[in-house]
Design a protein around this motif. Structure first.
Motif, PDB file in Angstrom:
ATOM      1  N   THR A  24       1.196  -1.013  -0.353  1.00  0.00           N
ATOM      2  CA  THR A  24       0.357   0.289  -0.231  1.00  0.00           C
ATOM      3  C   THR A  24       0.646   0.826  -0.262  1.00  0.00           C
ATOM      4  OG1 THR A  24      -1.486  -1.249   1.288  1.00  0.00           O
ATOM      5  CG2 THR A  24      -1.676   1.288   1.543  1.00  0.00           C
ATOM      6  N   ALA A  25       2.526   1.217   1.626  1.00  0.00           N
ATOM      7  CA  ALA A  25       2.639   2.540   0.907  1.00  0.00           C
ATOM      8  C   ALA A  25       3.895   2.583  -0.690  1.00  0.00           C
ATOM      9  CB  ALA A  25       3.629   2.386   1.882  1.00  0.00           C
ATOM     10  N   ASN A  27       6.192   9.683  -5.678  1.00  0.00           N
ATOM     11  CA  ASN A  27       7.077  10.687  -4.119  1.00  0.00           C
ATOM     12  C   ASN A  27       8.877  10.102  -4.883  1.00  0.00           C
ATOM     13  OD1 ASN A  27       4.287  10.627  -3.304  1.00  0.00           O
ATOM     14  ND2 ASN A  27       5.450  12.715  -3.179  1.00  0.00           N
ATOM     15  N   LEU A  80       2.512   1.682  -3.608  1.00  0.00           N
ATOM     16  CA  LEU A  80       1.237   2.606  -4.095  1.00  0.00           C
ATOM     17  C   LEU A  80       0.848   4.371  -3.137  1.00  0.00           C
ATOM     18  CD1 LEU A  80      -1.203  -0.261  -4.514  1.00  0.00           C
ATOM     19  CD2 LEU A  80       1.066   0.365  -6.229  1.00  0.00           C
ATOM     20  N   GLU A  81       0.799   4.976  -2.278  1.00  0.00           N
ATOM     21  CA  GLU A  81       0.727   5.734  -2.150  1.00  0.00           C
ATOM     22  C   GLU A  81       2.214   6.905  -2.547  1.00  0.00           C
ATOM     23  OE1 GLU A  81      -1.901   5.029   1.485  1.00  0.00           O
ATOM     24  OE2 GLU A  81      -0.473   5.212   1.821  1.00  0.00           O
ATOM     25  N   TYR A  82       3.137   6.518  -2.322  1.00  0.00           N
ATOM     26  CA  TYR A  82       4.244   6.904  -3.177  1.00  0.00           C
ATOM     27  C   TYR A  82       5.585   7.333  -3.812  1.00  0.00           C
ATOM     28  CZ  TYR A  82       3.130   8.412   1.697  1.00  0.00           C
ATOM     29  OH  TYR A  82       1.968   9.183   2.676  1.00  0.00           O
TER      30      TYR A  82
END
Ligand SMILES: NC(=O)c1ccc[n+]([C@@H]2O[C@H](COP(=O)([O-])OP(=O)(O)OC[C@H]3O[C@@H](n4cnc5c(N)ncnc54)[C@H](O)[C@@H]3O)[C@@H](O)[C@H]2O)c1
Length: 254
Positions: free
Chosen positions: A171-172, A179, A174-176
């Motif tokens: 999940t992390a 970034n 995908l989220e970052y």
């Protein structure tokens, strides 16, 4: 591409022994500035001194990953000492019993959830907050397990915590992903460290049974996991995020 571990700032939780120590030593040999953290000051200082004696740069910081404020402080101390956080290895973990699920102890399960899941979550939360503030982003590696990808008899609660680590990692990632923060995990088979020694002591498994779980008919060594972690942390893995790297003597191929 050059190996850009050199001059990176790396933080490893639970680095006073086992896989965490092997990872800290390897990162230091490759030129990273290494923050070793853990609950055992004496062994932590010994690892720090070993690294310094080999010409590396290391700092030991006492930190119990069960405590959110201590993990937040750990990230702050790392940044105040070295100015940035490039690599975070959420390694601290425990396995408290090997019994069938109907006999599993709820308090043991709670403790494993606190260390193996909440501890990783605290590290990721404050680590990512710091990495978002840096131009260079960062790389996170979490310690999952073959027990994070498969059912594993007699280790239900531990298995549940390692499945949670896989979920947090993906999940992390995908989220970052945009970034410049990569988030991966390693999924080791049985590795010769205190955790396995303790589960042999519990009497459910013996060494021969554990060896035979792996097609290579042996356990792994901490260095064999450290090598994978260090690759995932390096810029050589620049297109790798959300991966769960199996290092398991062939276990996952079955
Ligand atoms: N050894 C294996 O077979 C194996 C297999 C798969 C995954 N893993 C995972 O690898 C990681 C490292 O384990 P290891 O095999 O090196 O075992 P280990 O017991 O040698 O190391 C675990 C480290 O975590 C530390 N730790 C535990 N609770 C902590 C807390 N609350 N705060 C800070 N530090 C804490 C311990 O003091 C120890 O230094 C763990 O997450 C474990 O679940 C191990």
């Amino acid at each position: 591409m050059t190996d850009t571990i050199k001059n990176k700032v790396a933080l490893i939780t639970g680095a006073t022994g086992g896989i965490g120590k092997a990872t800290a030593m390897t990162l230091a040999r490759k030129g990273a500035q290494v923050v070793i953290s853990g609950r055992r000051a004496e062994s932590g200082n010994e690892v720090m001194e070993e690294i310094v004696a080999q010409g590396g740069d290391a700092l030991f910081v006492l930190c119990d990953v069960n405590k959110e404020e201590e993990v937040q402080k750990l990230i702050e101390t790392t940044v105040s000492q070295y100015g940035k956080l490039n690599i975070l290895v959420n390694n601290a973990g425990i396995s408290l019993e090997t019994v069938p699920l109907a006999q599993a102890d709820g308090n043991n399960f709670q403790q494993m959830l606190q260390t193996n899941v909440m501890g990783v979550f605290y590290g990721m939360k404050y680590g990512i907050q710091q990495m978002l503030q840096q131009d260079q982003g960062g790389a996170i590696v979490n310690l999952a397990s073959i027990a994070g990808l498969h059912g594993m008899p007699y280790t239900g609660p531990y298995t549940a915590t390692k499945h949670a680590v896989v979920g947090l990692t993906k999940t992390a990632a995908l989220e970052y992903a945009t970034n410049n923060i990569r988030v991966n995990a390693v999924a080791p088979g049985a590795i010769k460290t205190d955790i396995i020694a303790k589960s042999i002591d519990h009497g459910t498994f013996n060494e021969d049974m554990i060896n035979r779980m792996h097609p290579m008919m042996r356990m792994g060594y901490p260095q064999e996991i450290a090598n994978g972690i260090v690759w995932l942390c390096s810029d050589e893995a620049s297109f790798t995020t959300g991966s769960i790297l199996n290092i398991d003597g062939g276990f996952n191929a079955r």
